[in-house]
Design a protein around this motif. Structure first.
Motif, PDB file in Angstrom:
ATOM      1  N   GLY B 105       0.788  -1.227   0.000  1.00 18.21           N
ATOM      2  CA  GLY B 105       0.000   0.000   0.000  1.00 18.21           C
ATOM      3  C   GLY B 105       0.817   1.272   0.000  1.00 18.21           C
ATOM      4  O   GLY B 105       0.287   2.341   0.257  1.00 18.21           O
ATOM      5  N   GLN B 106       2.124   1.155  -0.270  1.00 20.65           N
ATOM      6  CA  GLN B 106       2.934   2.366  -0.420  1.00 20.65           C
ATOM      7  C   GLN B 106       2.940   2.759  -1.888  1.00 20.65           C
ATOM      8  O   GLN B 106       3.224   1.937  -2.750  1.00 20.65           O
ATOM      9  N   GLU B 107       2.620   3.983  -2.148  1.00 17.72           N
ATOM     10  CA  GLU B 107       2.557   4.481  -3.514  1.00 17.72           C
ATOM     11  C   GLU B 107       3.705   5.469  -3.730  1.00 17.72           C
ATOM     12  O   GLU B 107       3.694   6.553  -3.163  1.00 17.72           O
ATOM     13  N   ALA B 116      10.610   4.012  -5.054  1.00 16.67           N
ATOM     14  CA  ALA B 116      10.511   3.462  -6.407  1.00 16.67           C
ATOM     15  C   ALA B 116      11.850   2.878  -6.843  1.00 16.67           C
ATOM     16  O   ALA B 116      11.905   1.834  -7.505  1.00 16.67           O
ATOM     17  N   GLY B 119      12.269  -0.413  -5.180  1.00 15.21           N
ATOM     18  CA  GLY B 119      11.368  -1.371  -5.810  1.00 15.21           C
ATOM     19  C   GLY B 119      11.914  -1.854  -7.139  1.00 15.21           C
ATOM     20  O   GLY B 119      11.845  -3.044  -7.462  1.00 15.21           O
ATOM     21  N   THR B 156       3.180 -13.440   1.194  1.00 15.07           N
ATOM     22  CA  THR B 156       2.275 -12.717   2.084  1.00 15.07           C
ATOM     23  C   THR B 156       1.205 -13.630   2.658  1.00 15.07           C
ATOM     24  O   THR B 156       0.820 -13.481   3.811  1.00 15.07           O
TER      25      THR B 156
END
Lengths: 187, 187
Positions: B105-107, B116, B119, B156
């Motif tokens: 839920g991290q944008e 980013a 990621g 998860t």
DNA sequence: AGCTAAAAGCTAATGTCATTAGCCAGGGTT
DNA sequence: AACCCTGGCTAATGACATTAGCTTTTAGCT
């Protein structure tokens, strides 16, 4: 002071809708009360509190997801069933991101916990897909976990904005379906 | 009043460790301050607040995961690389469930957001696995998303207690690896 | 129709957190 | 030695969840 005519089911339904709108993390008792035209403490007459509310939203979500996937798969087998399951599951998560997010991190207390029952129903729908493939009895549990991981991962990554590039997400889902079909076929 | 010798990095490291212990949802500024032998408001001299802290934990987690997977994959190709990536990624998530949960839920705000960047590093590690298979250029993005979904979903679900039956989870992971190998091979 | 008791709302109060404001000491710099 | 920046502290504020206790509605019964 006119009655609002609430009951647990309508409170949970409104909460689930609100969670889809604002995200499950921003779902607050005050916001829900306002939406229902009622003061915050009144909600405690219908649900046990925020944790209980989350649990019930999760149960609702699993029920609805199982229903959607079960209907989508009906009448299909093999790759067609796989595709129907993948598409319907993703559609559900994309349309109801808050509800589905509520299911994450919920630990059913026992096998008769309604949450566990709803979860089993969803797994049954996935199991129906596996029956269209020749999977040895001893591998069915592993295949079920793998399929669930794949669908869950795709849906949650998309719902969480985890796919950042330009490639079309529908195309990616179709690729995923073909990939899973290959993986299940020669098991 | 002796100085505690804190800085942003040590605060984030302690927060990540605490998140692994108690879960990211139960990580509170007060708890973290107590762990660091400091009063709550002092933390605000090093991090912007709870949201900022979560972001930084997520960044740390993605960095560490990319490092772990990158190292594990090094020197292998094809199915061996796939297995190494799957096992190392799962090991990371199981050992650091709180950190990893912080990434959900991290944008990222933009392409130069450190989140980013971290990621992308993790995706690069997965990309290295794909290079061992014959995947058409136009399908690489889809394959990457699929692989990420599969690993993410498995890790998860396991970390969240989503696997309820008795079948051995290590065996399931090995089955998943064989499944993914088949799916990638004839792409 | 009237009586009663459970149910459903409400206001007020409490407790936990996150966050901000503003004060103070310590240690390096000039 | 005067300075000032940094990191810690206490106190205050505000958002929420939750509980206690009061009041009115309403369903069910006679």
């Amino acid at each position: 002071m006119p009655r609002a005519g609430l009951d647990p089911a309508s409170v949970v339904a409104a909460a689930a809708a609100l969670a889809d709108e604002v995200g499950v993390g921003s779902l607050t008792m005050g916001l829900l009360a306002e939406r229902l035209g009622v003061r915050t403490p009144s909600l405690y007459k219908h649900v046990g509190g925020l944790d209980d509310l989350n649990r019930r939203i999760a149960e609702l979500a699993l029920d609805e997801a199982a229903e959607a996937v079960g209907l989508a798969v009906r009448g299909y087998a093999g790759r067609d069933a796989l595709a129907a399951a993948a598409r319907s599951f993703r559609a559900f998560v994309v349309e109801h991101p808050g509800r589905y997010a509520a299911t994450l991190g919920q630990e059913p207390s026992g096998p008769d916990d309604p949450l566990a029952v709803a979860g089993s129903r969803l797994l049954d729908a996935f199991m129906a897909v596996l029956r269209g493939y020749d999977i040895p009895e001893s591998d069915v549990d592993h295949a079920l976990r793998t399929l669930r991981s794949l669908f869950h991962g795709f849906a949650t990554l998309q719902a969480g904005g985890g796919f950042r590039w330009s490639a079309d997400i529908d195309e990616s889902l179709e690729w995923l379906i073909a990939f899973a079909d290959r993986g299940l076929r020669s098991a």
